[in-house]
Design a protein around this motif. Structure first.
Motif, PDB file in Angstrom:
ATOM      1  N   TYR A 114       0.939  -1.209  -0.093  1.00 60.39           N
ATOM      2  CA  TYR A 114      -0.045  -0.018  -0.031  1.00 60.39           C
ATOM      3  C   TYR A 114       0.862   1.268   0.055  1.00 60.39           C
ATOM      4  CZ  TYR A 114      -3.602  -3.317   1.682  1.00 60.39           C
ATOM      5  OH  TYR A 114      -4.369  -4.390   1.358  1.00 60.39           O
ATOM      6  N   ASP A 115       0.758   1.955  -1.159  1.00 65.44           N
ATOM      7  CA  ASP A 115       1.528   3.419  -1.130  1.00 65.44           C
ATOM      8  C   ASP A 115       0.648   4.401  -0.731  1.00 65.44           C
ATOM      9  OD1 ASP A 115      -0.239   3.939  -3.292  1.00 65.44           O
ATOM     10  OD2 ASP A 115       1.490   3.910  -4.641  1.00 65.44           O
ATOM     11  N   ARG A 116       1.111   5.555  -0.455  1.00 65.16           N
ATOM     12  CA  ARG A 116       0.538   6.904   0.116  1.00 65.16           C
ATOM     13  C   ARG A 116      -0.262   6.561   1.419  1.00 65.16           C
ATOM     14  NH1 ARG A 116       1.188  10.304  -3.611  1.00 65.16           N
ATOM     15  NH2 ARG A 116       1.590   9.636  -5.695  1.00 65.16           N
ATOM     16  N   THR A 117       0.617   5.522   2.275  1.00 63.54           N
ATOM     17  CA  THR A 117      -0.090   5.318   3.559  1.00 63.54           C
ATOM     18  C   THR A 117       1.055   5.581   4.726  1.00 63.54           C
ATOM     19  OG1 THR A 117      -1.517   3.564   2.531  1.00 63.54           O
ATOM     20  CG2 THR A 117      -0.995   3.417   5.084  1.00 63.54           C
ATOM     21  N   SER A 118       0.985   6.346   5.548  1.00 63.58           N
ATOM     22  CA  SER A 118       1.990   6.588   6.603  1.00 63.58           C
ATOM     23  C   SER A 118       1.639   5.912   7.901  1.00 63.58           C
ATOM     24  CB  SER A 118       1.916   8.438   6.800  1.00 63.58           C
ATOM     25  OG  SER A 118       2.053   9.012   5.684  1.00 63.58           O
ATOM     26  N   VAL A 119       2.796   5.580   8.481  1.00 62.61           N
ATOM     27  CA  VAL A 119       2.822   5.068   9.641  1.00 62.61           C
ATOM     28  C   VAL A 119       3.082   6.081  10.848  1.00 62.61           C
ATOM     29  CG1 VAL A 119       4.026   3.162  11.300  1.00 62.61           C
ATOM     30  CG2 VAL A 119       3.877   2.791   8.916  1.00 62.61           C
ATOM     31  N   LEU A 120       1.900   6.312  11.702  1.00 64.47           N
ATOM     32  CA  LEU A 120       2.255   7.210  12.659  1.00 64.47           C
ATOM     33  C   LEU A 120       2.942   6.625  13.911  1.00 64.47           C
ATOM     34  CD1 LEU A 120      -1.533   8.304  12.446  1.00 64.47           C
ATOM     35  CD2 LEU A 120       0.556   9.319  11.324  1.00 64.47           C
ATOM     36  N   HIS A 121       2.378   5.597  14.173  1.00 64.23           N
ATOM     37  CA  HIS A 121       3.596   4.992  15.355  1.00 64.23           C
ATOM     38  C   HIS A 121       3.217   3.323  15.700  1.00 64.23           C
ATOM     39  CE1 HIS A 121      -0.156   5.791  17.978  1.00 64.23           C
ATOM     40  NE2 HIS A 121       0.335   4.851  18.524  1.00 64.23           N
ATOM     41  N   VAL A 122       4.185   2.880  16.379  1.00 64.99           N
ATOM     42  CA  VAL A 122       4.020   1.339  16.491  1.00 64.99           C
ATOM     43  C   VAL A 122       3.470   1.040  17.924  1.00 64.99           C
ATOM     44  CG1 VAL A 122       5.188  -0.880  16.639  1.00 64.99           C
ATOM     45  CG2 VAL A 122       5.835   0.929  14.967  1.00 64.99           C
ATOM     46  N   MET A 123       2.354   0.241  18.029  1.00 64.82           N
ATOM     47  CA  MET A 123       1.835  -0.043  19.213  1.00 64.82           C
ATOM     48  C   MET A 123       2.465  -1.329  19.801  1.00 64.82           C
ATOM     49  SD  MET A 123      -2.035   0.202  18.245  1.00 64.82           S
ATOM     50  CE  MET A 123      -2.082  -0.969  16.801  1.00 64.82           C
ATOM     51  N   VAL A 124       2.738  -0.843  21.157  1.00 68.86           N
ATOM     52  CA  VAL A 124       3.399  -1.961  21.911  1.00 68.86           C
ATOM     53  C   VAL A 124       2.843  -2.014  23.385  1.00 68.86           C
ATOM     54  CG1 VAL A 124       5.707  -2.238  22.988  1.00 68.86           C
ATOM     55  CG2 VAL A 124       5.576  -0.973  20.915  1.00 68.86           C
ATOM     56  N   LYS A 125       3.132  -3.571  23.902  1.00 72.19           N
ATOM     57  CA  LYS A 125       2.326  -3.825  24.898  1.00 72.19           C
ATOM     58  C   LYS A 125       3.315  -4.941  25.543  1.00 72.19           C
ATOM     59  CE  LYS A 125      -2.146  -5.550  27.024  1.00 72.19           C
ATOM     60  NZ  LYS A 125      -3.174  -6.145  26.674  1.00 72.19           N
ATOM     61  N   LYS A 126       3.470  -4.567  26.691  1.00 75.98           N
ATOM     62  CA  LYS A 126       4.542  -5.471  27.591  1.00 75.98           C
ATOM     63  C   LYS A 126       5.659  -5.814  26.823  1.00 75.98           C
ATOM     64  CE  LYS A 126       0.988  -7.462  30.482  1.00 75.98           C
ATOM     65  NZ  LYS A 126       0.385  -8.742  30.788  1.00 75.98           N
ATOM     66  N   GLY A 127       6.425  -4.594  26.130  1.00 77.46           N
ATOM     67  CA  GLY A 127       7.618  -4.996  25.375  1.00 77.46           C
ATOM     68  C   GLY A 127       7.435  -5.734  24.272  1.00 77.46           C
ATOM     69  N   GLN A 128       6.386  -5.685  23.683  1.00 81.01           N
ATOM     70  CA  GLN A 128       6.060  -6.622  22.364  1.00 81.01           C
ATOM     71  C   GLN A 128       5.099  -5.779  21.329  1.00 81.01           C
ATOM     72  OE1 GLN A 128       6.870 -10.105  21.778  1.00 81.01           O
ATOM     73  NE2 GLN A 128       6.253  -9.255  19.667  1.00 81.01           N
ATOM     74  N   VAL A 129       5.805  -5.882  20.238  1.00 80.36           N
ATOM     75  CA  VAL A 129       4.954  -5.466  19.290  1.00 80.36           C
ATOM     76  C   VAL A 129       3.398  -5.939  18.993  1.00 80.36           C
ATOM     77  CG1 VAL A 129       4.722  -5.189  16.619  1.00 80.36           C
ATOM     78  CG2 VAL A 129       6.875  -4.662  17.606  1.00 80.36           C
ATOM     79  N   THR A 130       2.672  -5.030  18.974  1.00 79.86           N
ATOM     80  CA  THR A 130       1.162  -5.507  18.814  1.00 79.86           C
ATOM     81  C   THR A 130       0.304  -4.979  17.819  1.00 79.86           C
ATOM     82  OG1 THR A 130       0.207  -3.623  20.274  1.00 79.86           O
ATOM     83  CG2 THR A 130       0.770  -5.623  21.379  1.00 79.86           C
ATOM     84  N   GLY A 131       0.907  -3.901  17.056  1.00 80.14           N
ATOM     85  CA  GLY A 131       0.342  -3.309  15.778  1.00 80.14           C
ATOM     86  C   GLY A 131       1.062  -2.203  15.429  1.00 80.14           C
ATOM     87  N   VAL A 132       0.397  -1.539  14.306  1.00 84.81           N
ATOM     88  CA  VAL A 132       0.704  -0.011  13.882  1.00 84.81           C
ATOM     89  C   VAL A 132      -0.421   0.535  13.651  1.00 84.81           C
ATOM     90  CG1 VAL A 132       2.679  -1.189  12.811  1.00 84.81           C
ATOM     91  CG2 VAL A 132       1.022  -0.643  11.542  1.00 84.81           C
ATOM     92  N   GLU A 133      -0.382   2.113  14.143  1.00 81.66           N
ATOM     93  CA  GLU A 133      -1.180   2.907  13.616  1.00 81.66           C
ATOM     94  C   GLU A 133      -0.807   3.605  12.487  1.00 81.66           C
ATOM     95  OE1 GLU A 133      -3.720   6.707  15.699  1.00 81.66           O
ATOM     96  OE2 GLU A 133      -2.757   5.222  16.963  1.00 81.66           O
TER      97      GLU A 133
END
Length: 878
Positions: A206-225
């Motif tokens: 997917y182009d023209r899509t910006s990652v705002l930040h990475v979601m983290v829970k208990k020191g583990q990646v859980t998703g991206v916004e």
């Protein structure tokens, strides 16, 4: 002549032809329309649609992973990939970089056939020029390493250079390196081809899509916004190039990615009247600070100036990279150098001066690997203007890392965990990259040190030692003394001496080593990583036993040399652990293990563990007292008997030294010499040092540095992690069976792999080499990375080396392999195989005879002997 041509160029800058720089093409087959809704879930989200992001996506999909999404904030390949000069060069100083570039070369060559997308790949070969003998030595060292890993190359004469590239002025050259299989390619098209192949393998782009930040829970990646919604994921890969730093800091748990952008310039010309053939070799004139390649029948030429211009220090820049403002005054020195190398260029019309951002790292090496803070957060960025050359190989290694837990090659020199958060200060990065960018073409002599960003981490003794003549080196941001310049020596001359031959500090280090052998020396080793580990119950101790390969169930006060191994049996850490009480331990590891070791422990410790780990590196100053009179100094200061009968080897005890209490004294020196390590609470550091130096005067005490330490440990055949040992090296391969509890029936990480290896035999063996026919005063010195030959066949590379003042010869350490002459496959390496070989060490193309040893050479020399009288005997049963 030059200024007339430059004024013509400036007039041309207003011509419409300057706007004809190709933009990155959208790949409708690879990139989804930006209006399409994003999936709610994925296994992996990759941020960045340049050559790094598409390479990771390509390799992950090739390895069978599914549910992969690649997000690009603009268009694919519209970042720095679009402006890449398109030169693929394998002529690199680091072997791992040579291997990455070689893999990239082979990958790009077959991409067009695989995808149907033309990548502009042309095998041109490359010529690296040498204007000085020192530069030629540097190229000869590269040539030796290229040949042994299967990359054809040769050192050629200036006459041959002129034959290969008739437009070059060769009158000032002394030689060159020719790599005939190097190539040029369109970097943007390579990225689009990688994206297309990944898309065909199921990767959603997917182009023209910006990652705002990475979601983290208990020191583990859980998703991206993103600006289009959230995606749940297990893994995130930051391939955002110059935006990687900002993106890392935007997380809920910030990830430190130390890199910084600088402006990078190159010019484009119109074709020659007789257009240059597409096969014209690329040229690197490092002494002139420029590179040159054929571009559509004309030339493309840029370089790395001495006064670079850092940009975007304040934060994010534009969404897609545009051509930055031209600056002919800034480019003028490179232009002048280009005209000297290609005088006929004056007749050629200039089309464009390109100014684009390039990202650089604090040590000129790219950044890859998993974050020590957030599990599942991987990084591939900071290419130091070599993104095209490294893209394929780096993407492959990172994909292997994610899929298998580790890459197929040792990449510690590139691992994100070699840095700490302390190296991510904007000011530090801005100043350091201003030094780094010119260094890319500066001469790489051994033992050079960065000048910027220094005195970041210092021992409490720094000012005292500096006043006594300490010359400093930096490791993991920590200042460490190299040696101490006597008052009668010229400080400035020593600091400026750079050579591949016998260094000016030779006599100084010799006197320090002699003092370690005959009297007593003090070395400030405060930079070593130090952890305190405590457990509240038996369960926690069982966890420790599982994490460490040697048995920690020793009496209180004893010290254990042990490793922390991975599932393959390789060293993640090599350390010494003192048992302070029944439930508390003190762990000492190499300086650059501070982040890596912490991350390894954090990753493996159970969440509900009764173990607590504290990094106490900053709490203790460490003094190494080396030499036979160390026992006298400490006995006098502590009013306690320190002889071996009362204080045996590998023993630890808290005691008073001078007026200071609670000093952890250990009977070990990391060199094999007699002496003690003192771990001193920092508030007592100055007092204890003053007392030691005062009392030690009658015993001939003096300061010493890490160069003396290196000489002592190498002649004793001591391996160091990060130099000799790495994640692909097992204890059985380096003679450390005694440091592993294989026979005790206890489980530990890597045990199964070691048992299998013990049954099958080892395929490489750590070996000591003593150079025989090497003249210390006249011949080139070995440093590290020199090819090792057995009976004329390549069998490995040295990992470290030093001059042994005891043996009066150079000693090299390295691993010997047994390659089948018929198939090239590795076979078991036995002691008999090592002992029956005739060995040579290749130093910049010259092979020196060497004796191989599997055990340390006796160092019980009380008097200096002539080299031909020295008898080299083994200490069997070590």
């Amino acid at each position: 002549m030059f200024y007339r041509w430059l004024s013509t160029v400036r007039r041309q800058s207003t011509h419409p032809a300057w706007q004809k720089w190709p933009s990155a093409r959208s790949s409708t087959s690879a990139a989804q329309a930006h209006s399409v809704a994003l999936p709610a879930q994925a296994r992996v989200v990759i941020c960045g649609g340049g050559i790094m992001g598409t390479s990771v996506a390509y390799h992950l999909s090739k390895m069978g992973w599914k549910d992969i999404i690649l997000l690009e904030q603009g268009r694919l390949a519209a970042g720095s990939t679009r402006f890449c000069a398109g030169i693929l060069s394998t002529a690199r100083h680091l072997t791992i970089e040579q291997k990455m570039a070689d893999y990239s070369n082979k990958l790009y060559q077959q991409l067009e056939q695989e995808t149907g997308i033309q990548t502009g790949y042309v095998r041109t070969g490359s010529i690296s020029l040498a204007q000085t003998q020192d530069r030629l030595i540097s190229l000869k060292r590269i040539n030796s390493r290229l040949n042994v890993i299967g990359i054809p190359s040769e050192i050629i004469s200036p006459k041959t250079v002129a034959e290969l590239h008739p437009l070059l002025n060769v009158h000032d050259l002394v030689g060159a390196l020719h790599v005939p299989e190097d190539a040029v390619v369109s970097s943007a098209d390579v990225a689009l081809a990688l994206a297309s192949a990944a898309s065909q393998n199921g990767v959603q782009i997917y182009d023209r899509t910006s990652v705002l930040h990475v979601m983290v829970k208990k020191g583990q990646v859980t998703g991206v916004e993103t600006d289009k919604g959230q995606i749940e994921c297990q893994y995130f890969v930051n391939c955002a190039g110059q935006w990687a730093y900002e993106l890392g800091l935007s997380n809920e748990e910030p990830v430190s990615i130390p890199l910084h952008a600088c402006e990078h310039f190159y010019l484009l010309t119109r074709p020659w009247e007789s257009p240059l053939p597409s096969s014209t070799p690329t040229v690197v004139d490092a002494d002139g600070r420029i590179y040159i390649r054929n571009w559509q029948g004309g030339i493309l030429s840029g370089g790395f100036e001495k006064n670079p211009k850092p940009i975007f220090t304040e934060g994010k820049n534009q969404l897609e990279i545009q051509n930055l403002q031209e600056d002919w005054d800034h480019f003028e020195p490179l232009l002048s150098s280009l005209l000297r190398r290609m005088p006929r260029l004056e007749t050629l019309e200039i089309m464009k001066l390109v100014n684009c951002p390039e990202t650089f790292t604090p040590d000129m090496r790219c950044i890859m690997g998993e974050s020590p803070i957030v599990q599942g957060y991987f990084v591939l960025a900071g290419m130091n203007s070599a993104g095209l050359s490294f893209g394929g190989g780096a993407g492959r290694y990172l994909a292997e890392w994610m899929v298998h837990g580790y890459p197929s090659e040792n990449v510690w020199e590139l691992d994100l965990k070699r840095f700490g958060a302390l190296q991510s200060s904007r000011t530090f990065l801005r100043h350091r990259v201003m030094e780094v960018m010119p260094l890319i073409y500066d001469l790489k002599v051994p033992r050079w040190d960065f000048q910027t960003g220094r005195q970041l981490r210092t021992s409490p003794l720094y000012d005292r030692l500096d006043a006594q003549g300490a010359r400093w080196m930096e490791k993991h941001g920590f200042e460490r003394p190299k040696y101490f310049v006597p008052p009668d020596k010229d400080l400035l001359a020593l600091e400026q001496s750079k050579t591949f031959y016998k260094p000016d500090w030779f006599d100084i280090v010799e006197s320090e080593v002699k003092c370690c052998k005959e009297a007593v020396c003090v070395i400030d080793m405060s930079s070593f990583t130090k952890f305190e580990i405590t457990t509240t119950g038996d369960q926690g101790f069982e966890v420790l036993q599982y994490l460490f390969s040697n048995d920690l169930d020793v009496p209180v006060g004893h010290i254990v040399h042990t490793g922390m191994l991975n599932e393959g049996g390789g060293y993640e850490n090599d350390c010494s652990i003192a048992r302070l009480t029944k439930r508390s331990f003190f762990m000492i590891s190499p300086t650059d293990q501070q982040v890596h070791c912490w991350a390894w422990l954090k990753k493996l410790l159970p969440k509900d563990s009764s173990l607590s780990v504290e990094d106490v590196t900053w709490k203790y100053t460490a003094l190494n007292l080396i030499g036979p009179r160390a026992v006298d100094v400490l006995s006098e200061l502590s009013y306690a008997p320190m002889s071996p009968d009362h204080f045996p080897s590998l023993f630890c005890k808290e005691m008073s030294v001078g007026y200071a209490n609670g000093i952890r004294v250990m009977s070990m020196t990391h060199t094999g010499e007699p002496g003690f390590m003192l771990y001193i609470p920092i508030e007592y550091a100055l007092h204890v040092y003053n007392e030691v130096m005062s009392v030690g005067q009658k015993y001939g005490i003096r300061n010493a540095g890490y160069y003396a330490l290196r000489s002592l440990r190498i002649e004793k055949f001591f391996a160091f992690w990060g130099q000799d040992l790495n994640t692909l090296t097992t204890p059985l391969e380096c003679g450390r069976e005694s440091r592993v509890k294989l026979e005790k029936g206890m489980d530990f990480i890597g045990r199964d792999a070691l048992l299998q290896q013990k049954q099958n035999g080892v395929y490489k063996r750590f070996t000591m080499f003593i150079l025989d026919d090497h003249d210390t005063d006249l011949d080139l010195w070995p440093w590290w990375g020199e090819p090792i030959y057995r009976n004329g066949q390549y069998v490995g590379q040295t990992t470290s080396s030093a001059y042994s003042y005891t043996l009066e010869r150079h000693v090299c350490l390295g691993f010997v392999h047994n390659y089948s002459e018929d198939t090239g496959e590795e076979q078991v390496v036995t002691s008999d195989f090592i002992n029956r070989g005739e060995y040579e060490i290749d130093i910049a193309g010259h092979r020196f005879q060497a004796k191989a040893k599997l055990y340390p050479v006796t160092s019980l020399f009380t008097h200096k002997r002539r080299k031909d009288d020295v008898e080299l005997s083994d200490l069997h049963g070590k």
